[in-house]
Enzyme design. Structure first.
Site, mmCIF file in Angstrom:
data_model
loop_
_atom_site.group_PDB
_atom_site.id
_atom_site.type_symbol
_atom_site.label_atom_id
_atom_site.label_comp_id
_atom_site.label_asym_id
_atom_site.label_seq_id
_atom_site.Cartn_x
_atom_site.Cartn_y
_atom_site.Cartn_z
ATOM 1 N N TYR A 56 63.846 47.492 5.782
ATOM 2 C CA TYR A 56 63.272 48.172 4.248
ATOM 3 C C TYR A 56 64.390 48.130 3.255
ATOM 4 O O TYR A 56 63.940 48.066 2.174
ATOM 5 C CB TYR A 56 62.624 49.498 4.600
ATOM 6 N N ASP A 73 68.325 35.216 1.632
ATOM 7 C CA ASP A 73 68.812 34.010 0.696
ATOM 8 C C ASP A 73 69.183 32.821 1.450
ATOM 9 O O ASP A 73 68.729 31.554 0.969
ATOM 10 C CB ASP A 73 69.635 34.361 -0.576
ATOM 11 N N ILE A 149 78.952 47.981 -10.249
ATOM 12 C CA ILE A 149 80.305 48.086 -10.009
ATOM 13 C C ILE A 149 80.887 47.575 -8.694
ATOM 14 O O ILE A 149 82.152 46.804 -8.716
ATOM 15 C CB ILE A 149 81.016 49.717 -10.093
ATOM 16 N N LYS A 190 66.214 41.423 -26.136
ATOM 17 C CA LYS A 190 67.192 42.183 -26.194
ATOM 18 C C LYS A 190 67.757 42.349 -24.688
ATOM 19 O O LYS A 190 69.256 42.335 -24.557
ATOM 20 C CB LYS A 190 66.983 43.508 -26.585
ATOM 21 N N GLN A 193 69.946 39.555 -24.225
ATOM 22 C CA GLN A 193 71.373 39.681 -25.123
ATOM 23 C C GLN A 193 72.326 40.754 -24.448
ATOM 24 O O GLN A 193 73.594 40.093 -24.295
ATOM 25 C CB GLN A 193 70.965 40.299 -26.389
ATOM 26 N N CYS A 382 60.391 36.067 20.055
ATOM 27 C CA CYS A 382 61.420 37.163 20.248
ATOM 28 C C CYS A 382 60.813 38.143 21.033
ATOM 29 O O CYS A 382 60.280 38.054 22.156
ATOM 30 C CB CYS A 382 62.355 37.449 19.278
ATOM 31 N N GLY A 384 58.067 39.487 20.594
ATOM 32 C CA GLY A 384 56.748 38.980 20.734
ATOM 33 C C GLY A 384 56.351 38.467 22.036
ATOM 34 O O GLY A 384 55.442 38.342 22.689
ATOM 35 N N HIS A 507 64.141 32.381 17.700
ATOM 36 C CA HIS A 507 63.505 32.750 16.516
ATOM 37 C C HIS A 507 63.153 31.070 15.688
ATOM 38 O O HIS A 507 63.762 30.650 15.175
ATOM 39 C CB HIS A 507 64.325 33.550 15.423
ATOM 40 N N GLU A 509 61.253 30.308 13.465
ATOM 41 C CA GLU A 509 61.105 30.285 12.107
ATOM 42 C C GLU A 509 62.292 29.917 11.206
ATOM 43 O O GLU A 509 62.247 29.584 10.077
ATOM 44 C CB GLU A 509 60.472 31.875 11.484
#
Length: 551
Positions: A56, A73, A149, A190, A193, A382, A384, A507, A509
């Site tokens: 999550y 990603d 940061i 803005k 910018q 897996c 599953g 897996h 996928e």
């Protein structure tokens, strides 16, 4: 190193605006022009990797061929590039500090004071450089938002990197958000910018701005952004929300992004070969039939937790020219047989997802039971697959109260048990991870679906089918159609006499690609289509529906 070009992708205003998909799409476009491209993600959190993070909070953990647990990603990168990436493609703050502190403990720095600059930034730069060997272009996405940061060491490192390898070899691409304010009735520049101004304060002047918006960005807005962003108007690339992820490369290509990048890097621009990709997009948009798959999991409030599964189903749907409608089912809501039958009735297929921990397990078991008894196509991933074994053991093989020792250490029939070499090991980097070979039994559903004798698939698990129960389960009708080459580990389980009932310990996928759907998903969606046609349930997709993808 000087022959390699480096592109750094940063993001501003808000997170989750599409840096990853923009980077992946750019990589795909450059590859389509003949360049050797690799992608990389910098994640500024202090975790060494996301392996133990809550889905999550982080979303899916994507596993690479070499066993790295990485950011989701990297899944986008692999799917768009159609290439396998490795652990060097995901760098976290935690992994960088771990390496630097380990060197300090060994005395590698000869007693020097270890600091963010130069020691941390040098390690970051070294990881960029190592990835660039034997590649024409390295595209590195900086996670988070400019101003955070946590990201500052990475931004400082990529600022220095331009001087290290030569200014002509580095390009900075900044992805920003241009919101539409309903009350004003206009797009506002803005935030962009301020975002570019903050980036320049850190010593980085973006060369290209990719501007996300939910509607077209007009010429006047582009000129205003160019003025305050200190770039040419042609370097302001509009990126309007797209119907699917796979529209994004074509949209950015149409806006001239890849041609502009090559021009700024001083590289030749051979024609982009996008015919296959355009065909994929046409199939996705042109689907005239729809099937409904019930997807059973416990993190369904955040579908990014199962992102690669969603995309693998979409790939398979494109191959069959059908739209796969996903019906997300919370496994905790179907923990008794009647609730499961009522909730799953009418589904063309049942897919039980992976996961860890006891919560929602009985609901997953009831979903597998429903699919087995009703003849509904079933795919287990897996956990599953383990769920299917537990259900079969209890209700067919007569092993009352069979379970996995992950959920019940006192079960009288531990049909799923921890791997012997994992007993007593702490969490974090201790699972069976990465690609392993799987030998398929001839004449089985798995062998027919794959059309091969040996396949290589990616794993992420600690528990396995207990070999002490394999014989009794097989005698009851379960088929272990895929195993490790030595036969010791079960990789695939299926049911004889069922139209399509299969589970994989791995897996699949993670290896599905838009132009090369994974065989298990392709077979599953094909079986769902067959079930829908037989029941007279095939329908046309709802008009105007999008998959929620954005650029």
């Amino acid at each position: 190193m000087s022959g390699t070009k480096y592109i750094f992708v940063t993001g501003g205003v808000v997170s989750s605006i599409g840096k990853g998909t923009s980077a992946a799409a750019l990589g795909m476009l450059l590859k389509s022009r003949g360049y050797r491209v690799v992608l990389q993600k910098f994640d500024p959190y202090i975790n060494v990797d996301p392996g133990t993070m809550n889905p999550y909070q982080h979303g899916e953990v994507f596993v690479t061929e070499d066993g790295a647990e990485t950011d989701l990603d990297l899944g986008h990168y692999e799917r768009f590039l159609d290439e396998n990436l490795g652990r060097l493609s995901n760098v976290t703050t935690g992994s960088v500090y771990w390496e630097v502190i380990s060197r300090e403990r060994r005395g590698d720095y000869l007693g020097a004071t270890v600091q963010v600059i130069p020691h941390i930034t040098n390690e970051i730069k070294a990881r960029i450089g190592r990835l660039g060997r034997e590649k024409d272009v390295v595209i590195t996405e900086i996670g988070g938002t400019v101003g955070d940061i946590e990201s500052q060491p990475f931004l400082e490192a990529i600022r220095q990197f331009r001087n290290d390898v030569g200014r002509k070899n580095v390009l900075y691409v900044h992805v920003s958000y241009v919101p539409y304010i309903e009350a004003a009735g206009e797009l506002k520049t803005k935030p962009t910018q301020h975002s570019t101004q903050r980036l320049r304060e850190m010593g980085i002047s973006p060369d290209i701005l990719i501007c996300r918006a939910d509607r077209p960005i007009g010429e006047e807005i582009r000129r205003k952004i160019a003025l305050f962003g200190d770039v040419e108007v042609d370097s302001v690339i509009p990126a309007q929300d797209a119907p699917t992820l796979y529209d994004i490369p074509l949209s950015l290509h149409g806006s001239g992004l890849d041609a502009l990048v090559l021009e700024k890097l001083g590289l030749p621009a051979p024609p982009a070969r996008l015919e296959e990709w355009r065909g994929l997009v046409r199939r996705l948009h042109g689907a005239e039939r729809e099937v409904r798959v019930a997807v059973i999991g416990k993190y369904i409030r955040l579908q990014d937790a199962y992102l690669s599964v969603v995309e693998a189903l979409r790939h398979a749907g494109g191959a069959h020219e059908v739209r796969v409608e996903l019906d997300w089912v919370d496994s905790e809501q179907i923990s008794d047989p009647e609730a499961a039958r009522e909730r799953l009735r009418g589904a063309d297929g049942v897919l039980v997802l992976h996961g860890f921990g006891q919560r929602g397990i009985e609901g997953k078991i009831e979903a597998a039971r429903y699919a087995r008894e009703s003849g509904t196509p079933y795919l287990g991933l897996c956990l599953g697959m383990q769920i299917a074994v537990i259900e079969f053991a209890r209700n067919v093989a007569g092993l009352e109260m069979a379970n996995s020792t992950e959920f019940d250490e006192e079960t009288p029939h531990p049909v799923i048990d921890i791997m012997p070499d994992q007993v007593g090991v702490e969490m974090g980097g201790t699972m069976r991870l990465g690609s392993y070979p799987c030998r398929l039994r001839p004449g089985t559903l798995a062998a027919r679906v794959y059309g091969a004798e040996v396949v290589h698939e990616r794993h992420r698990h600690r528990y396995e089918v207990n070999n002490a129960y394999r014989e009794v389960l097989e005698e009851a009708g379960m088929v272990f159609s895929g195993t490790s080459p030595d036969g010791r580990l079960v990789e695939i389980a299926e049911l004889a006499g069922h139209p399509f009932f299969i589970g994989s310990q791995f897996h699949p996928e993670f290896k599905s690609r838009p132009l090369r759907p994974h065989p298990l998903f392709r077979g599953f969606v094909g079986a769902c289509l067959g079930a829908a046609e037989e029941a007279g349930r095939v329908t046309a997709p709802a008009a105007g529906r999008k998959d929620g993808a954005s650029g």
